[in-house]
Write a protein that holds these residues in place. Sequence first.
Motif, PDB file in Angstrom:
ATOM      1  N   GLU A   1       0.828  -1.216   0.000  1.00 55.15           N
ATOM      2  CA  GLU A   1       0.000   0.000   0.000  1.00 55.15           C
ATOM      3  C   GLU A   1       0.859   1.263   0.000  1.00 55.15           C
ATOM      4  OE1 GLU A   1      -0.807  -2.634   1.852  1.00 55.15           O
ATOM      5  OE2 GLU A   1      -2.762  -3.144   1.012  1.00 55.15           O
ATOM      6  N   VAL A   2       1.942   1.228   0.754  1.00 57.72           N
ATOM      7  CA  VAL A   2       2.854   2.379   0.770  1.00 57.72           C
ATOM      8  C   VAL A   2       3.445   2.579  -0.624  1.00 57.72           C
ATOM      9  CG1 VAL A   2       4.998   3.292   1.742  1.00 57.72           C
ATOM     10  CG2 VAL A   2       3.348   2.150   3.228  1.00 57.72           C
ATOM     11  N   GLY A   3       3.793   1.483  -1.292  1.00 57.27           N
ATOM     12  CA  GLY A   3       4.326   1.565  -2.649  1.00 57.27           C
ATOM     13  C   GLY A   3       3.331   2.164  -3.623  1.00 57.27           C
ATOM     14  N   VAL A   4       2.063   1.807  -3.469  1.00 56.26           N
ATOM     15  CA  VAL A   4       1.023   2.372  -4.331  1.00 56.26           C
ATOM     16  C   VAL A   4       0.934   3.881  -4.109  1.00 56.26           C
ATOM     17  CG1 VAL A   4      -1.468   2.428  -4.788  1.00 56.26           C
ATOM     18  CG2 VAL A   4      -0.297   0.239  -4.526  1.00 56.26           C
ATOM     19  N   LEU A   5       0.961   4.310  -2.856  1.00 59.70           N
ATOM     20  CA  LEU A   5       0.923   5.747  -2.563  1.00 59.70           C
ATOM     21  C   LEU A   5       2.106   6.466  -3.193  1.00 59.70           C
ATOM     22  CD1 LEU A   5      -0.162   5.680   1.175  1.00 59.70           C
ATOM     23  CD2 LEU A   5      -1.492   6.527  -0.758  1.00 59.70           C
ATOM     24  N   VAL A   6       3.275   5.888  -3.065  1.00 59.07           N
ATOM     25  CA  VAL A   6       4.483   6.487  -3.650  1.00 59.07           C
ATOM     26  C   VAL A   6       4.316   6.601  -5.160  1.00 59.07           C
ATOM     27  CG1 VAL A   6       6.941   6.099  -4.105  1.00 59.07           C
ATOM     28  CG2 VAL A   6       6.024   5.763  -1.809  1.00 59.07           C
ATOM     29  N   ASP A   7       3.831   5.553  -5.788  1.00 62.13           N
ATOM     30  CA  ASP A   7       3.661   5.566  -7.244  1.00 62.13           C
ATOM     31  C   ASP A   7       2.686   6.643  -7.688  1.00 62.13           C
ATOM     32  OD1 ASP A   7       5.428   3.457  -7.385  1.00 62.13           O
ATOM     33  OD2 ASP A   7       3.882   1.932  -7.701  1.00 62.13           O
ATOM     34  N   VAL A   8       1.566   6.787  -6.967  1.00 65.02           N
ATOM     35  CA  VAL A   8       0.569   7.803  -7.330  1.00 65.02           C
ATOM     36  C   VAL A   8       1.152   9.200  -7.167  1.00 65.02           C
ATOM     37  CG1 VAL A   8      -1.644   8.838  -6.656  1.00 65.02           C
ATOM     38  CG2 VAL A   8      -1.433   6.353  -6.856  1.00 65.02           C
ATOM     39  N   LEU A   9       1.802   9.439  -6.039  1.00 63.68           N
ATOM     40  CA  LEU A   9       2.384  10.769  -5.806  1.00 63.68           C
ATOM     41  C   LEU A   9       3.498  11.060  -6.806  1.00 63.68           C
ATOM     42  CD1 LEU A   9       2.422  10.772  -1.914  1.00 63.68           C
ATOM     43  CD2 LEU A   9       0.933  12.115  -3.424  1.00 63.68           C
ATOM     44  N   TYR A  10       4.306  10.067  -7.113  1.00 61.40           N
ATOM     45  CA  TYR A  10       5.389  10.248  -8.082  1.00 61.40           C
ATOM     46  C   TYR A  10       4.808  10.599  -9.454  1.00 61.40           C
ATOM     47  CZ  TYR A  10       9.648   9.517 -10.741  1.00 61.40           C
ATOM     48  OH  TYR A  10      10.734   9.709 -11.561  1.00 61.40           O
ATOM     49  N   ALA A  11       3.812   9.828  -9.890  1.00 58.00           N
ATOM     50  CA  ALA A  11       3.211  10.068 -11.200  1.00 58.00           C
ATOM     51  C   ALA A  11       2.608  11.459 -11.284  1.00 58.00           C
ATOM     52  CB  ALA A  11       2.148   9.005 -11.491  1.00 58.00           C
ATOM     53  N   ASP A  12       2.027  11.937 -10.183  1.00 59.29           N
ATOM     54  CA  ASP A  12       1.435  13.269 -10.201  1.00 59.29           C
ATOM     55  C   ASP A  12       2.505  14.360 -10.183  1.00 59.29           C
ATOM     56  OD1 ASP A  12      -1.165  14.803 -10.028  1.00 59.29           O
ATOM     57  OD2 ASP A  12       0.002  15.690  -8.396  1.00 59.29           O
ATOM     58  N   ALA A  13       3.629  14.088  -9.533  1.00 57.08           N
ATOM     59  CA  ALA A  13       4.686  15.100  -9.409  1.00 57.08           C
ATOM     60  C   ALA A  13       5.501  15.255 -10.687  1.00 57.08           C
ATOM     61  CB  ALA A  13       5.608  14.751  -8.245  1.00 57.08           C
ATOM     62  N   VAL A  14       5.547  14.228 -11.505  1.00 59.80           N
ATOM     63  CA  VAL A  14       6.307  14.278 -12.755  1.00 59.80           C
ATOM     64  C   VAL A  14       5.372  14.768 -13.851  1.00 59.80           C
ATOM     65  CG1 VAL A  14       7.587  12.943 -14.455  1.00 59.80           C
ATOM     66  CG2 VAL A  14       7.842  12.430 -12.027  1.00 59.80           C
ATOM     67  N   ARG A  15       5.626  15.976 -14.300  1.00 56.84           N
ATOM     68  CA  ARG A  15       4.755  16.604 -15.292  1.00 56.84           C
ATOM     69  C   ARG A  15       5.406  16.543 -16.672  1.00 56.84           C
ATOM     70  NH1 ARG A  15      -0.126  17.910 -12.765  1.00 56.84           N
ATOM     71  NH2 ARG A  15       0.378  18.315 -10.605  1.00 56.84           N
ATOM     72  N   PRO A  16       4.603  16.190 -17.704  1.00 56.97           N
ATOM     73  CA  PRO A  16       5.142  16.182 -19.063  1.00 56.97           C
ATOM     74  C   PRO A  16       5.729  17.545 -19.394  1.00 56.97           C
ATOM     75  CG  PRO A  16       2.977  15.183 -19.007  1.00 56.97           C
ATOM     76  CD  PRO A  16       3.232  15.769 -17.638  1.00 56.97           C
ATOM     77  N   PRO A  17       6.801  17.617 -20.097  1.00 54.36           N
ATOM     78  CA  PRO A  17       7.454  16.549 -20.846  1.00 54.36           C
ATOM     79  C   PRO A  17       8.449  15.730 -20.006  1.00 54.36           C
ATOM     80  CG  PRO A  17       8.596  18.585 -21.282  1.00 54.36           C
ATOM     81  CD  PRO A  17       7.453  18.913 -20.330  1.00 54.36           C
ATOM     82  N   ASP A  18       8.563  16.027 -18.719  1.00 55.19           N
ATOM     83  CA  ASP A  18       9.510  15.280 -17.886  1.00 55.19           C
ATOM     84  C   ASP A  18       9.072  13.825 -17.746  1.00 55.19           C
ATOM     85  OD1 ASP A  18      10.974  17.594 -17.469  1.00 55.19           O
ATOM     86  OD2 ASP A  18       9.929  18.078 -15.606  1.00 55.19           O
ATOM     87  N   THR A  19      10.053  12.958 -17.551  1.00 49.53           N
ATOM     88  CA  THR A  19       9.766  11.542 -17.309  1.00 49.53           C
ATOM     89  C   THR A  19      10.326  11.089 -15.967  1.00 49.53           C
ATOM     90  OG1 THR A  19      11.749  10.901 -18.512  1.00 49.53           O
ATOM     91  CG2 THR A  19       9.675  10.962 -19.765  1.00 49.53           C
ATOM     92  N   VAL A  20      11.029  11.993 -15.301  1.00 45.81           N
ATOM     93  CA  VAL A  20      11.581  11.714 -13.981  1.00 45.81           C
ATOM     94  C   VAL A  20      11.340  12.930 -13.094  1.00 45.81           C
ATOM     95  CG1 VAL A  20      13.334  10.067 -14.737  1.00 45.81           C
ATOM     96  CG2 VAL A  20      13.873  12.500 -14.680  1.00 45.81           C
ATOM     97  N   LEU A  21      11.514  12.741 -11.788  1.00 46.55           N
ATOM     98  CA  LEU A  21      11.271  13.805 -10.822  1.00 46.55           C
ATOM     99  C   LEU A  21      12.443  14.770 -10.784  1.00 46.55           C
ATOM    100  CD1 LEU A  21       9.242  14.688  -8.597  1.00 46.55           C
ATOM    101  CD2 LEU A  21      10.632  13.364  -6.996  1.00 46.55           C
ATOM    102  N   GLY A  22      12.148  16.053 -10.944  1.00 44.64           N
ATOM    103  CA  GLY A  22      13.148  17.094 -10.789  1.00 44.64           C
ATOM    104  C   GLY A  22      12.947  17.794  -9.451  1.00 44.64           C
ATOM    105  N   LEU A  23      13.787  18.753  -9.161  1.00 45.07           N
ATOM    106  CA  LEU A  23      13.707  19.466  -7.892  1.00 45.07           C
ATOM    107  C   LEU A  23      12.341  20.140  -7.707  1.00 45.07           C
ATOM    108  CD1 LEU A  23      14.920  20.436  -5.249  1.00 45.07           C
ATOM    109  CD2 LEU A  23      15.990  22.326  -6.512  1.00 45.07           C
ATOM    110  N   ALA A  24      11.802  20.748  -8.764  1.00 47.44           N
ATOM    111  CA  ALA A  24      10.503  21.429  -8.647  1.00 47.44           C
ATOM    112  C   ALA A  24       9.400  20.447  -8.242  1.00 47.44           C
ATOM    113  CB  ALA A  24      10.141  22.113  -9.958  1.00 47.44           C
ATOM    114  N   GLY A  25       9.423  19.256  -8.815  1.00 46.43           N
ATOM    115  CA  GLY A  25       8.447  18.239  -8.445  1.00 46.43           C
ATOM    116  C   GLY A  25       8.607  17.802  -7.006  1.00 46.43           C
TER     117      GLY A  25
END
Length: 167
Positions: free
Chosen positions: A98-122
Motif C-alpha cells: 500500500e505504501v508503494g502504491v501511494l508512492v507511485d501515485v504521488l510520483y506520477a502526479d509530481a512528474v509533469r510532461p514533458p519530464d519523465t523523472v522527478l526534478g527538484l521542482a516536483g
Amino acid sequence: MLSELQQRNLAVVFGLVDANRDGLLTSADLDVFVGRLIDRLDLQPTSPALEYLLVAFAQWWRQICVQAGVDTRGAVTLAQYVDGVDRGLREDPDFLVEVGVLVDVLYADAVRPPDTVLGLAGMVAVCDAFGLPEPVAATLFEQLDEDGDGKVGQPEVRAAVRRVFLG
C-alpha cells in the motif's frame, strides 16, 4: 525489532498524518491529510490519480488499524503504529504494498510532461503537499539524486521510502 532510526522515521510519518496533533491517528486525521494533499497537488475530481490516492490511503488506514488491533473508526497511538509496522514487516511480505502504491501515485502526479523523472521542482511540490518546507525538499532531493544528474527516477523514490520503514 525496529531500529532506533526506523522508529524515528515512523514517528515523523505519524506526525505528518496526525492532523490535529493530539497524538492519535484517526480516519479524520487521514481525511484532513489527504485533503491537504489533494489541494496542494491540485488533483482534479476527474483525475485518475485522485481515485488511486483515495483508495490507496483507505487501504493503508485499514492496514494500520489491523496491525494496531483497532477498528477503522478508532484511534491509533504512536506506540501502536510503531508496533503494528514492526509486526507487519516481520509477518507480512506484502506489508509495504500500500505504501508503494501511494508512492507511485504521488510520483506520477509530481512528474509533469514533458519530464519523465522527478526534478527538484516536483520534489518541492510533493514536500509542500506534506507540509515540508523547500529546504527540506532540496535536502531530500540531493539525497535521492545519488548520481547528481538533477533527476530522480521512480525506483530511487520507492527505495528511499522502503528505507524509511526498513532502516
